[in-house]
Design an enzyme around this catalytic site. Structure first.
Site, mmCIF file in Angstrom:
data_model
loop_
_atom_site.group_PDB
_atom_site.id
_atom_site.type_symbol
_atom_site.label_atom_id
_atom_site.label_comp_id
_atom_site.label_asym_id
_atom_site.label_seq_id
_atom_site.Cartn_x
_atom_site.Cartn_y
_atom_site.Cartn_z
ATOM 1 N N HIS A 77 0.831 -1.209 0.000
ATOM 2 C CA HIS A 77 0.000 0.000 0.000
ATOM 3 C C HIS A 77 0.862 1.255 0.000
ATOM 4 O O HIS A 77 0.672 2.166 -0.812
ATOM 5 C CB HIS A 77 -0.921 -0.028 1.230
ATOM 6 C CG HIS A 77 -1.779 1.178 1.364
ATOM 7 N ND1 HIS A 77 -1.426 2.264 2.132
ATOM 8 C CD2 HIS A 77 -2.971 1.493 0.794
ATOM 9 C CE1 HIS A 77 -2.366 3.181 2.046
ATOM 10 N NE2 HIS A 77 -3.318 2.743 1.250
ATOM 11 N N CYS B 223 -1.082 -2.480 -16.710
ATOM 12 C CA CYS B 223 -1.221 -1.412 -15.715
ATOM 13 C C CYS B 223 -0.614 -1.789 -14.378
ATOM 14 O O CYS B 223 -0.774 -1.070 -13.400
ATOM 15 C CB CYS B 223 -2.674 -0.988 -15.574
ATOM 16 S SG CYS B 223 -3.739 -2.306 -14.963
HETATM 17 C C1 PEP Z 1 -2.289 -5.355 -10.745
HETATM 18 O O1 PEP Z 1 -2.671 -6.314 -10.083
HETATM 19 O O2 PEP Z 1 -1.281 -5.380 -11.490
HETATM 20 C C2 PEP Z 1 -3.006 -4.066 -10.684
HETATM 21 C C3 PEP Z 1 -2.679 -3.067 -11.452
HETATM 22 O O3 PEP Z 1 -4.003 -3.957 -9.757
HETATM 23 P P1 PEP Z 1 -3.733 -3.712 -8.186
HETATM 24 O O4 PEP Z 1 -2.285 -3.403 -7.997
HETATM 25 O O5 PEP Z 1 -4.642 -2.590 -7.811
HETATM 26 O O6 PEP Z 1 -4.144 -5.034 -7.604
#
Ligand code: PEP
Ligand code: MG
Length: 495
Positions: A64, A453
């Site tokens: 986080h 992402c």
């Molecule tokens: C991921 O899992 O790569 C992602 C972009 O989502 P999060 O980090 O919010 O789980």
């Protein structure tokens, strides 16, 4: 003093604070503070916002603290395992040093180094030369570069730094703002549909306002908005802390008051909810699309907020490009059902407004099963965005929250793995799943738009690998966008 993970670049100098409330109070008063925590949670967000930087003893590159700090462009050193934090005594012990809240430290988020005392800082400069070189990079690169941004100001910053859209807007971050958490908690704790709907009705205009800001900042460019992802217990107090609170209230209560003591009853009720939602493996639990299938009213509220925001900015002369994204899909049927809810809700809103609005519905691919069955999933998806954080966690079987502070450091030192797979994509395993996902998706829908992402979207070594797979774009935190543009150009030039 010590070294942790270089989780978010830049340098910070400030006095130590051990909790978010003090950080918020002192930060607002103009003090430069560094938030020092075992790890941070959504409850700490108000402290993170005003702190110069954050130092944690636990957690990795996708913890986080790391993700939020990168998003805010704040320095973060994470998982500095040598730190001994005594939050009650308000001391930080490291090696021979015992530091208190009067002491100043310096973080170098680019190296992971932590220093006692205040080092001199040099402000970053975006010069004309810098812009010119990046312009050359843009002329050369094939791969698009978007940003992960959750707020209007982040979107503005992302655009300034050259982002060609938003690849990931994590809508739950909007739920975590201090002024919204009470309504979010009312939604989670609601015991009947009417109470839940009342809380959602409160949240809708807040989400809509956020989306309007983002659409305005990104006018003419695509904005991928992801529906709620984390398990609901993340919005409630910690199980241990709430248990302790109940114990303290029980011990303090007069014998006659027991159950009808208001504070105690409320604390017990909240504890019961926290226990009900508690999961041994929350990252593999009731989150992502699973949550939205169990509580479709949350998805309906979010879809309404997105569409109403888009229609509102359209009315003001902006040009919103709306992409609605469903997280943690593993089965095509999950997406089929979710898409139905989204499309039905969105079309109703558009019809009620008597306007035209284009939007697309896509999915994260962040589970191995999703990558392996991407041809089936593509039937219901207008685009794919690979969540390589979760894909790494689930494909390699390494917890993104714990491993970097424990065995993974030893693995890296011993050369068992060539690089931290959460920072630089695992070429043989995880990247292979991405390749399979892209190929299978495009086997059903040639030209299917695909991006990444996860945090790897801002890592040059990963960008080189992802470019060769033929993805359309990477998306990373706004401050990493210039680096991603350069890396994308370099990989094109390298051939
Ligand atoms: C991921 O899992 O790569 C992602 C972009 O989502 P999060 O980090 O919010 O789980
Ligand atoms: Mg994810």
């Amino acid at each position: 003093m010590t070294r942790g993970l270089n989780a978010s670049p830049g340098a910070a100098v400030g006095q130590i604070v051990f909790d978010a409330d003090t950080a918020a109070e002192r930060g607002k008063a103009g003090d430069a503070v560094v938030l020092v925590r075992w790890e941070t949670t959504p409850d700490d967000i108000h402290g993170l916002v005003v702190a110069q930087g954050v130092l944690t003893a636990h957690g990795g590159m996708t913890s986080h603290a790391a993700v939020v700090a990168r998003g805010m462009g704040k320095p973060c050193v994470a998982g500095a395992g040598d730190l001994v934090i005594d939050a009650a005594a308000r001391t930080l012990t490291i090696g021979g040093h015992v530091l208190t809240e009067d002491d100043t430290i310096t973080l170098d988020g680019s190296t992971g180094d932590v220093y006692v005392g205040a080092l001199d800082l040099v402000p970053p400069q975006i010069t004309d030369d810098f812009r010119e070189v990046l312009g050359w990079a843009d002329d050369v690169r094939r791969l698009g570069v978007r940003a992960n941004a959750d707020t209007g100001p982040d979107a503005v910053k992302a655009r300034e730094l050259g982002a060609e859209g938003i690849g990931l807007c994590r809508t739950e971050h909007m739920f975590m703002a201090v002024d919204r958490l009470p309504a979010v908690r009312r939604m989670i704790l609601a015991t009947d549909a009417a109470a839940r709907q009342a809380a959602l009705d409160e949240l809708l205009p807040m989400q809509q306002a956020d989306f309007e800001e983002i659409f305005e900042a990104m006018t003419g460019l695509p904005v991928t908005i992801r529906l709620i992802d984390p398990p609901l217990h993340e919005f409630l107090p910690d199980l241990v802390e709430q248990s302790l609170l109940v114990q303290r209230l029980e011990a303090a209560a007069a014998p006659s008051s027991s159950d009808d003591d208001g504070a105690l009853a409320a604390a017990r009720s909240l504890l019961a909810h926290v226990k009900r939602l508690h999961e041994q493996n929350p990252m593999l639990g009731t989150r992502g699309v699973r949550l939205s299938l169990l509580y479709p009213e949350i998805c309906v509220m979010q879809t309404r907020a997105i569409v109403r925001a888009a229609l509102a900015v359209l009315g003001r002369g902006f040009d919103p490009h709306v992409e609605i994204m469903v997280p943690l899909v593993g089965f095509a049927e999950e997406l089929r059902r979710m898409r139905e809810v989204i499309v039905e809700t969105a079309d109703k809103e558009v019809a009620a407004a008597d306007r035209a609005l284009d939007y697309t519905v896509g999915t994260m691919i962040e589970l191995p099963r999703a990558a392996l069955t991407a041809d089936k999933i593509a039937e219901h998806a207008d685009f794919f965005s690979f969540g390589t954080n979760d894909l790494t966690q689930t494909a390699v079987g390494i917890s993104r929250d714990d491993a970097e502070g424990s065995f993974l450091a030893a693995y890296l030192e011993a050369g068992i793995v060539p690089a931290n797979p959460f920072a630089s994509i695992d070429a043989e395993g995880v990247a292979e799943l991405v390749r399979i996902g892209v190929d299978k998706g495009r086997s059903l829908k040639p030209g299917l738009k695909t991006g990444v992402c996860g945090e790897h979207g801002g890592d040059p070594a990963s960008i080189a690998i992802l470019d060769k797979i033929g993805l359309d774009y990477v998306s990373c935190s706004p401050y990493r966008v210039p680096l991603a543009r350069l890396a994308a150009a370099r990989t094109t030039l390298d051939g």
